[in-house]
Design a protein around this motif. Structure first.
Motif, short mmCIF file in Angstrom:
data_model
loop_
_atom_site.label_atom_id
_atom_site.label_comp_id
_atom_site.label_asym_id
_atom_site.label_seq_id
_atom_site.Cartn_x
_atom_site.Cartn_y
_atom_site.Cartn_z
N PRO A 1 1.73 -22.47 9.86
CA PRO A 1 1.93 -21.45 8.83
C PRO A 1 0.81 -20.41 8.84
CG PRO A 1 1.75 -23.67 7.86
CD PRO A 1 1.55 -23.82 9.32
N GLY A 2 -0.39 -20.83 9.17
CA GLY A 2 -1.54 -19.91 9.14
C GLY A 2 -1.45 -18.83 10.20
N ALA A 3 -0.64 -19.08 11.24
CA ALA A 3 -0.57 -18.10 12.33
C ALA A 3 0.50 -17.04 12.06
CB ALA A 3 -0.26 -18.80 13.64
N ALA A 4 1.37 -17.29 11.07
CA ALA A 4 2.49 -16.36 10.85
C ALA A 4 2.00 -15.04 10.28
CB ALA A 4 3.50 -16.99 9.90
N ARG A 5 2.56 -13.96 10.79
CA ARG A 5 2.27 -12.63 10.24
C ARG A 5 3.43 -12.21 9.36
NH1 ARG A 5 -2.95 -12.37 11.06
NH2 ARG A 5 -2.96 -10.13 10.73
N ALA A 6 3.16 -11.30 8.44
CA ALA A 6 4.19 -10.87 7.49
C ALA A 6 4.59 -9.44 7.78
CB ALA A 6 3.64 -10.95 6.07
N GLN A 7 5.85 -9.13 7.50
CA GLN A 7 6.30 -7.73 7.59
C GLN A 7 6.01 -7.05 6.25
OE1 GLN A 7 10.09 -6.89 9.53
NE2 GLN A 7 10.36 -9.08 9.82
N ALA A 8 4.73 -6.95 5.96
CA ALA A 8 4.32 -6.45 4.64
C ALA A 8 3.45 -5.22 4.80
CB ALA A 8 3.56 -7.53 3.89
N TYR A 9 3.39 -4.42 3.74
CA TYR A 9 2.59 -3.18 3.78
C TYR A 9 2.11 -2.87 2.37
CZ TYR A 9 7.58 -2.59 3.24
OH TYR A 9 8.88 -2.80 2.86
N ASP A 10 0.87 -2.44 2.26
CA ASP A 10 0.33 -1.98 0.97
C ASP A 10 -0.17 -0.56 1.20
OD1 ASP A 10 0.69 -4.45 -0.11
OD2 ASP A 10 -1.41 -4.77 -0.67
N VAL A 11 -0.06 0.28 0.19
CA VAL A 11 -0.61 1.62 0.35
C VAL A 11 -1.83 1.75 -0.56
CG1 VAL A 11 1.09 2.65 -1.25
CG2 VAL A 11 -0.13 4.10 0.36
N VAL A 12 -2.91 2.24 0.04
CA VAL A 12 -4.21 2.26 -0.62
C VAL A 12 -4.73 3.70 -0.66
CG1 VAL A 12 -6.60 1.46 -0.43
CG2 VAL A 12 -4.72 -0.08 0.18
N TRP A 13 -5.18 4.10 -1.85
CA TRP A 13 -5.71 5.45 -2.03
C TRP A 13 -7.17 5.35 -2.47
CZ3 TRP A 13 -4.33 8.92 -6.84
CH2 TRP A 13 -4.95 10.17 -6.70
N ASN A 14 -8.06 5.83 -1.64
CA ASN A 14 -9.48 5.80 -1.96
C ASN A 14 -9.95 4.44 -2.49
OD1 ASN A 14 -9.45 8.47 -1.26
ND2 ASN A 14 -9.54 9.24 -3.35
N GLY A 15 -9.49 3.39 -1.85
CA GLY A 15 -9.98 2.07 -2.23
C GLY A 15 -9.19 1.40 -3.34
N GLN A 16 -8.11 2.02 -3.77
CA GLN A 16 -7.32 1.43 -4.85
C GLN A 16 -5.90 1.21 -4.37
OE1 GLN A 16 -8.64 2.15 -8.49
NE2 GLN A 16 -7.41 0.35 -8.93
N GLU A 17 -5.37 0.00 -4.58
CA GLU A 17 -3.99 -0.26 -4.15
C GLU A 17 -3.03 0.44 -5.09
OE1 GLU A 17 -2.73 -4.41 -4.23
OE2 GLU A 17 -0.69 -3.64 -4.39
N LEU A 18 -2.16 1.27 -4.53
CA LEU A 18 -1.16 1.95 -5.36
C LEU A 18 0.13 1.15 -5.42
CD1 LEU A 18 -1.45 5.68 -4.22
CD2 LEU A 18 -2.58 4.53 -6.11
N GLY A 19 0.44 0.50 -4.31
CA GLY A 19 1.69 -0.25 -4.28
C GLY A 19 1.73 -1.13 -3.05
N GLY A 20 2.72 -2.01 -3.05
CA GLY A 20 2.85 -2.89 -1.90
C GLY A 20 4.23 -3.48 -1.85
#
Ligand code: ASP
Length: 599
Positions: free
Chosen positions: A474-493
């Protein structure tokens, strides 16, 4: 920011907005209505600044021309509600007020009516002092919201949400409401529960997000969904969070990660443009999770300045310095930051050590490059070769301040990641004009929870693995995930979701959710996945946070009309509050140990 004046239908109260009494109206007879912002008596004349949501206009009451209203003007007090009519005249040159849009004119009042009186407010609206405590502002929020700053914040919020809707509507997304009384949803926080009266002993949970419903809507064939949704997470109180917050929630079918990212880049560009935010260049930068962690120690890197983390394990492979040796032998990491050429007194260096400890490190090594070696209490424990190698890896020049932390990798990242931000502030390294947006991609699917000895989903359990999921690793699995970050702050994911029941069950199993629990909690989803679920994915944004950043508000509470305190109290209504015995009885609930409500 100017306030636009909406269309107005003339009636007995008014035929003009206060903010629309402009020089082009000179000579006109107008009627305005609003709140008394301020009253001044001047040599027989009385001046009232009248305020509505579009601005302020000066009313002049004159004993000769204002008739009975002059008596009324004498008695007016701040925040009284007034309707007044009169003639628009130009002010004399010396009395023009350049701060006001209406400052070149005034209304010579011929008639006025008091529509409602006001008690003396607990704090001044006009001439508001920043010394007014936030508790008082929240207790009298309806007055606080009369302040221009608050009105502007909420108007900006409105513009942001309207722009989101406008864009998504134009792209064929359908706004669908999902239940607020529901079952536990999977974002990993504690649920707020609502007891059922009809089914005593059973509870609804308030949604932590509409995640499962939006997936079901994809199974239903909606293909493009969005909702401005209220979410509820009963988390340990953290300073600038609200347990009840707003998400822009989006989901799409027959898409891959690039599709979701592409439409969301256009969405963000549109919203920022409409809200007067910075221009967004597309396509936006993307960075892998591992790279973000390695270079910045965090999955939401602020890319506006350097001070990157450097891995120093290789330089110290053979070190005899006990502290480093034991960390490396224990599977830990040693990383450092070159903070540049700085001169700091000993007291400030000690301060950095305490800060590192406060953030969870056992200690902090500081050093200044001096010649080929270091000026540092630690220098004597390291060989000349090691010092030279460390200097090289850190790109250290004469006089540069170097900070090293040795610990488990997660600790090192958390500590140096935060110290990097502290240093940027301390040395003023951030250009306020600069804006950096970045997608963080290629996440691990799961992370090991050492405390609970189990795997946890990094996003949530419905995130699709990249490629075939191998339950053995399980530790090797990658996710089809994305987060968008603006100047060090997460806006969404968000992420692409699992859309077949078999993979979903395998992922549940790896997360330690056994088949029975999975069926009990998420059976409806597993079932739906068996009736033709299209590939789908989506994202959610924190609306409050986006508005806070766009407005530059200090706290998230300043962009929410009726927020709760950091400890979850609504000071205006007094919620949460005890309820009647009878109500409890109907619910079949007994209170074990009543706790006194305290703030
Ligand atoms: N439901 C997720 C969240 O609230 C977002 C998403 O995956 O779309 O964070």
């Amino acid at each position: 920011m100017s306030t636009e004046a909406p269309p107005l239908r003339a009636n007995g109260y008014r035929d003009s907005w206060c903010g629309q009494v402009l020089p082009e109206k000179v000579g006109a007879e107008l009627r305005v209505a609003g709140w008394v912002n301020r009253r001044r008596d001047h040599g027989g004349l009385i001046f009232i600044d009248l305020r509505d949501r579009t601005g302020i206009v000066q009313l002049v009451f004159n004993p000769d021309s204002s008739g009975e209203s002059f008596e009324l003007a004498h008695k007016l007090r701040a925040e009284d509600v007034l309707s007044a009519s009169g003639k628009v005249v130009r002010r004399s040159e010396e009395t023009v007020n350049r701060e006001l849009a209406t400052g070149e004119v005034e209304l010579l009042v011929t008639g006025a009516e008091l529509l409602a009186g006001s008690e003396t407010p607990p704090f001044q609206i006009e001439g508001f002092s920043s010394e007014v405590g936030e508790d008082t502002r929240l207790r009298y929020r309806y007055l606080d919201l009369r302040r221009e700053q608050m009105r502007e914040a909420l108007q900006l919020r409105h513009r942001v949400v309207a722009a989101m809707r406008e864009f998504l509507d134009g792209e064929g997304f359908v706004d669908v409401e999902t239940p607020v009384l529901t079952r536990s949803t999977p974002e990993g926080a504690r649920d707020f529960l609502v007891p059922s009266r009809q089914q005593q002993g059973s509870f609804y949970a308030l949604p932590q997000s509409p995640q499962l419903f939006k997936q079901l809507l994809m199974v239903s064939g909606f293909e493009r969904y969005y909702q401005v949704a209220r979410c509820f997470r009963d988390e340990a109180t953290r300073a600038d969070r609200q347990a009840e917050f707003t998400q822009l929630d989006v989901e799409m079918s027959f898409v891959d990660g690039d599709d979701v990212i592409a439409v969301n880049e256009r969405l963000l560009a549109h919203v920022f443009e409409r809200a007067g935010g910075p221009r967004i260049e597309t396509p936006m930068q993307r960075m892998c999770f591992d790279e973000a962690m390695g270079r910045f120690g965090t999955d939401r890197p602020d890319l506006r300045f350097g001070l990157e983390l450097v891995d120093l394990g290789d330089a110290l492979r053979a070190t005899e310095f006990k502290v480093f040796r034991s960390v490396l032998d224990g599977g830990g990491a040693i990383r450092g930051i070159n903070a540049g050429r700085r001169e700091l007194p000993r007291s400030e260096l000690d301060g950095l050590i305490s800060r590192a400890q406060e953030l969870g490190a056992k200690g902090l090594v500081w050093a200044f490059r001096e010649g080929e070696g270091w000026r540092s209490p630690t220098a004597k424990f390291l060989s000349e070769g090691e010092l030279a190698d460390l200097n090289r890896r850190l790109g250290a020049e004469e006089g540069d301040l170097l900070l090293l932390v040795a610990d488990q990798p997660a600790v090192v990242n958390a500590v140096l990641g935060q110290m990097r931000l502290d240093l940027a502030e301390r040395f003023d390294l951030i250009d306020p004009e600069e804006n950096r947006l970045v997608w963080i991609v290629d996440w691990p699917l799961m992370e090991w929870n050492e405390g609970e000895k189990r795997w946890d989903a990094l996003h949530h359990p419905f995130t699709a693995p990249a490629g075939e999921f191998d339950p053995a690793q399980p530790g090797a699995a990658r996710a089809q995930a994305y987060d968008v970050v603006w100047n060090g702050q997460e806006l969404g994911g968000g992420s692409i979701r699992i859309h077949d029941a078999r993979t979903q069950e395998a992922v549940f199993a790896a997360l330690g959710i056994d088949a029975e629990t999975a069926r009990a909690r998420f059976g409806f989803l597993l079932e739906a996945l068996q009736y033709g679920a299209p590939p789908h994915g989506g994202i959610a944004y924190g609306v409050d946070r986006i508005v806070q950043r766009l407005y530059g508000a200090e706290t998230i509470r300043d962009v929410i009309a009726f927020p709760k305190t950091a400890s979850g109290f609504d000071l205006l209504t007094g919620a949460p509050a005890p309820v009647d015995e009878l109500q409890l009885k109907e619910l079949g609930i007994g209170i074990h140990k009543p706790k006194l409500a305290g703030h």
